[in-house]
Design a protein around this motif. Structure first.
Motif, short mmCIF file in Angstrom:
data_model
loop_
_atom_site.label_atom_id
_atom_site.label_comp_id
_atom_site.label_asym_id
_atom_site.label_seq_id
_atom_site.Cartn_x
_atom_site.Cartn_y
_atom_site.Cartn_z
N SER A 177 0.83 -1.21 0.00
CA SER A 177 0.00 0.00 0.00
C SER A 177 0.86 1.26 0.00
O SER A 177 0.40 2.34 0.36
CB SER A 177 -0.92 0.00 1.23
N GLY A 178 2.12 1.12 -0.42
CA GLY A 178 3.05 2.24 -0.34
C GLY A 178 2.83 3.34 -1.35
O GLY A 178 3.32 4.45 -1.17
N ILE A 179 2.13 3.07 -2.45
CA ILE A 179 1.86 4.12 -3.44
C ILE A 179 0.65 4.91 -2.97
O ILE A 179 -0.48 4.42 -3.00
CB ILE A 179 1.63 3.51 -4.83
N THR A 180 0.90 6.13 -2.51
CA THR A 180 -0.14 6.93 -1.87
C THR A 180 -0.77 7.96 -2.81
O THR A 180 -1.66 8.70 -2.40
CB THR A 180 0.45 7.67 -0.66
N GLY A 181 -0.30 8.02 -4.05
CA GLY A 181 -0.86 9.01 -4.97
C GLY A 181 -0.37 10.41 -4.67
O GLY A 181 -1.11 11.38 -4.85
N GLY A 182 0.89 10.54 -4.21
CA GLY A 182 1.45 11.84 -3.92
C GLY A 182 1.57 12.70 -5.17
O GLY A 182 1.40 12.23 -6.29
N ASP A 183 1.88 13.97 -4.96
CA ASP A 183 1.91 14.91 -6.09
C ASP A 183 3.29 15.03 -6.73
O ASP A 183 3.52 15.90 -7.56
CB ASP A 183 1.42 16.29 -5.64
N GLN A 184 4.23 14.16 -6.35
CA GLN A 184 5.53 14.12 -6.99
C GLN A 184 5.72 12.77 -7.69
O GLN A 184 4.97 11.82 -7.41
CB GLN A 184 6.64 14.35 -5.97
N THR A 185 6.70 12.69 -8.56
CA THR A 185 6.88 11.47 -9.36
C THR A 185 8.36 11.11 -9.44
O THR A 185 9.21 11.96 -9.70
CB THR A 185 6.34 11.66 -10.79
N ILE A 186 8.65 9.83 -9.20
CA ILE A 186 9.96 9.29 -9.52
C ILE A 186 9.75 8.31 -10.67
O ILE A 186 8.61 8.01 -11.05
CB ILE A 186 10.61 8.57 -8.32
N HIS A 187 10.84 7.80 -11.23
CA HIS A 187 10.74 6.85 -12.34
C HIS A 187 11.68 5.68 -12.11
O HIS A 187 12.72 5.82 -11.45
CB HIS A 187 11.07 7.52 -13.67
N LEU A 188 11.30 4.55 -12.69
CA LEU A 188 12.15 3.37 -12.72
C LEU A 188 12.37 2.98 -14.18
O LEU A 188 11.45 3.10 -15.01
CB LEU A 188 11.50 2.20 -11.98
N THR A 189 13.56 2.52 -14.50
CA THR A 189 13.82 2.00 -15.82
C THR A 189 14.87 0.91 -15.72
O THR A 189 15.55 0.78 -14.70
CB THR A 189 14.29 3.12 -16.79
N THR A 190 15.00 0.11 -16.76
CA THR A 190 15.96 -0.98 -16.78
C THR A 190 16.53 -1.13 -18.18
O THR A 190 15.85 -0.82 -19.17
CB THR A 190 15.31 -2.30 -16.33
N ASN A 191 17.76 -1.59 -18.26
CA ASN A 191 18.35 -1.91 -19.56
C ASN A 191 18.20 -3.40 -19.88
O ASN A 191 18.82 -3.92 -20.78
CB ASN A 191 19.83 -1.52 -19.61
N GLY A 192 17.35 -4.07 -19.09
CA GLY A 192 17.14 -5.50 -19.24
C GLY A 192 17.85 -6.30 -18.17
O GLY A 192 17.53 -7.46 -17.95
N VAL A 193 18.79 -5.67 -17.50
CA VAL A 193 19.53 -6.32 -16.41
C VAL A 193 19.59 -5.41 -15.19
O VAL A 193 19.27 -5.81 -14.08
CB VAL A 193 20.96 -6.70 -16.85
N HIS A 194 20.01 -4.17 -15.39
CA HIS A 194 20.24 -3.23 -14.29
C HIS A 194 19.12 -2.20 -14.20
O HIS A 194 18.77 -1.56 -15.19
CB HIS A 194 21.57 -2.49 -14.48
N LEU A 195 18.59 -2.05 -12.99
CA LEU A 195 17.59 -1.01 -12.73
C LEU A 195 18.26 0.34 -12.53
O LEU A 195 19.40 0.42 -12.10
CB LEU A 195 16.79 -1.36 -11.48
N GLN A 196 17.50 1.37 -12.82
CA GLN A 196 17.94 2.72 -12.54
C GLN A 196 16.80 3.46 -11.83
O GLN A 196 15.63 3.39 -12.24
CB GLN A 196 18.32 3.46 -13.82
N LEU A 197 17.15 4.14 -10.75
CA LEU A 197 16.20 4.93 -9.98
C LEU A 197 16.37 6.39 -10.40
O LEU A 197 17.47 6.94 -10.30
CB LEU A 197 16.49 4.76 -8.49
N ILE A 198 15.30 7.02 -10.88
CA ILE A 198 15.39 8.34 -11.48
C ILE A 198 14.53 9.33 -10.71
O ILE A 198 13.35 9.10 -10.49
CB ILE A 198 14.95 8.31 -12.96
N LEU A 199 15.15 10.44 -10.33
CA LEU A 199 14.45 11.52 -9.64
C LEU A 199 14.57 12.80 -10.45
O LEU A 199 15.58 13.03 -11.13
CB LEU A 199 15.03 11.76 -8.25
N ALA A 200 13.53 13.64 -10.36
CA ALA A 200 13.60 14.96 -10.98
C ALA A 200 14.64 15.80 -10.26
O ALA A 200 14.82 15.69 -9.04
CB ALA A 200 12.24 15.64 -10.92
#
Length: 212
Positions: A34-57
């Protein structure tokens, strides 16, 4: 002697199989559903198929985290990854992977780097995750403690070590092991922020399953 060699060979074959099975099982165990609370900010996740990347504005990065990061005026988003130093620096492509390097990265504790990538726009394959102020603050704290500091307290940049003109490497904290990989690092960061995560996983898909 032959029997002993066969036993050793069997163990060597079973270890990666057992590792994969445990990882798959623990990756199915959810945390913070239940951790996604619908806040007014956004982060992103992406992957190259192996490694994840955590992306912040960029505007969501704290002053302490921004300090010493090699950003540019047109940087709008900053991607963070963490992993084995030798693997990062000497294996830019899978064609560069050697058996020795793979074994060392998988089984021996090794030094780490933080991979910082500069983005001028949102990627089409990024997964958007709504977050609130507390979750942003927790992610900033997690990222900040992942950077090694020099005697003056500054982040340690490796000059000209990036793959392209849009990324750089800085010294990281902690040791890379088979139990603490690049993707478990991202999973840990999400868990620390109270966002959906797996109990433990070295796989990118086990993290992304909670967001797709």
């Amino acid at each position: 002697m032959i029997k002993r060699l066969l036993r050793i060979l069997l163990v060597l074959l079973l270890l990666p199989i057992a590792y994969a099975l445990v990882a798959l099982l623990l990756g199915l165990v959810p945390l913070n559903r239940s951790g996604i609370t619908g806040g007014d900010q956004t982060i992103h996740l992406t992957t190259n198929g192996v490694h994840l990347q955590l992306i912040l504005a960029r505007e969501d990065l704290s002053p302490a985290l921004l300090d010493g990061l090699p950003l540019r005026p047109d940087t709008r988003h900053v991607g963070f990854g963490w992993g084995d130093a030798d693997f990062y620096l000497n294996t830019p492509e899978w064609a560069d992977l050697t058996v020795k390097r793979a074994v060392v990265a998988a089984f021996l504790p090794s030094r780490t780097l933080v991979h910082v990538q500069r983005h001028r726009a949102t990627g089409n394959d990024w997964i958007a995750v709504p977050v609130d102020d507390d979750q942003i603050a927790a992610l900033n704290a997690f990222l900040l403690e992942s950077f090694q500091r020099d005697e003056a307290g500054a982040k340690v940049l490796l000059p000209e070590a990036g793959y392209t003109a849009h990324d750089d490497f800085l010294r990281g904290t902690g040791r890379y092991t088979a139990l603490r990989t690049c993707n478990t690092w991202v999973n840990d960061g999400l868990r620390r922020a109270g966002l959906p995560a797996s109990l433990w996983t070295p796989f990118d898909f086990a993290v992304l399953r909670w967001y797709r």
